[in-house]
Design an enzyme around this catalytic site. Structure first.
Site, mmCIF file in Angstrom:
data_model
loop_
_atom_site.group_PDB
_atom_site.id
_atom_site.type_symbol
_atom_site.label_atom_id
_atom_site.label_comp_id
_atom_site.label_asym_id
_atom_site.label_seq_id
_atom_site.Cartn_x
_atom_site.Cartn_y
_atom_site.Cartn_z
ATOM 1 N N HIS A 1 -62.520 46.043 -13.256
ATOM 2 C CA HIS A 1 -61.419 45.797 -12.331
ATOM 3 C C HIS A 1 -61.854 45.992 -10.891
ATOM 4 O O HIS A 1 -62.868 46.590 -10.583
ATOM 5 C CB HIS A 1 -60.222 46.701 -12.652
ATOM 6 N N CYS A 2 -61.048 45.441 -10.002
ATOM 7 C CA CYS A 2 -61.146 45.688 -8.565
ATOM 8 C C CYS A 2 -59.708 45.731 -8.059
ATOM 9 O O CYS A 2 -58.802 46.018 -8.842
ATOM 10 C CB CYS A 2 -61.994 44.630 -7.862
ATOM 11 N N ALA A 3 -59.470 45.468 -6.817
ATOM 12 C CA ALA A 3 -58.111 45.570 -6.286
ATOM 13 C C ALA A 3 -57.196 44.509 -6.900
ATOM 14 O O ALA A 3 -56.159 44.824 -7.478
ATOM 15 C CB ALA A 3 -58.123 45.464 -4.766
#
Length: 165
Positions: A108-110
């Protein structure tokens, strides 16, 4: 590059907070990563945070506890950021995790469309021998992604490197 961008613009432009894009491999956003109960329900055993240390992505080993293995990649979602230096180490981490019985990995990231997607594309190119376009098409079957142009250039360079060997 223009052809890749055209493919990326195609398809749905919305998505879930988390999607399984490859068997036992999920791409998601901060919202999904911050919901430990949701991760538990999905059976997530490993988390790769592609925005480690970012303002809204402050996951850590302490946050997930001993039931989830954590790997942080301190990447900025900037076309000038050198994400390529994380392609092989992250791909190795993902593959090692997926080699374990019953493992399920969240990357994941933002927003779950650029940094995390780029790392998953690199993983698919390195360990499953997909072309960049093939990897993009495979992921886009399950999730809308849009790596920034700098990451696309780095992925194209990875593709060239992989095909030289």
């Amino acid at each position: 590059m223009a052809d890749l961008v055209k493919v990326l613009y195609g398809g749905k432009r919305f998505g879930n907070h988390v999607d399984e894009v490859w068997p036992h491999l999920f791409v998601g956003d901060t919202s999904a990563a911050n919901e430990r109960y949701r991760l538990w329900k999905l059976g997530i055993t490993h988390v790769v945070n592609a925005a480690h240390g970012g303002m809204h992505c402050q996951g850590s080993r302490d946050f997930y506890g001993s039931s989830v293995d954590y790997y942080g990649v301190p990447a900025d979602d900037s076309p000038s950021f050198d994400l390529a230096r994380y392609f092989f180490p992250t791909a190795e981490y993902i593959q090692s995790a997926l080699d374990a019985a019953h493992a399920r990995v969240l990357v994941h990231c933002a927003a779950g469309v650029s940094r995390s997607a780029s790392l998953v594309l690199a993983y698919m190119m390195i360990h499953h021998h997909h072309s960049l376009l093939g990897a993009i098409n495979k992921v886009k079957e399950r999730r809308w992604i849009f790596p920034n142009r700098g990451f696309l250039k780095q992925l194209r360079a990875l593709e060239n490197k992989l095909h030289q060997t």
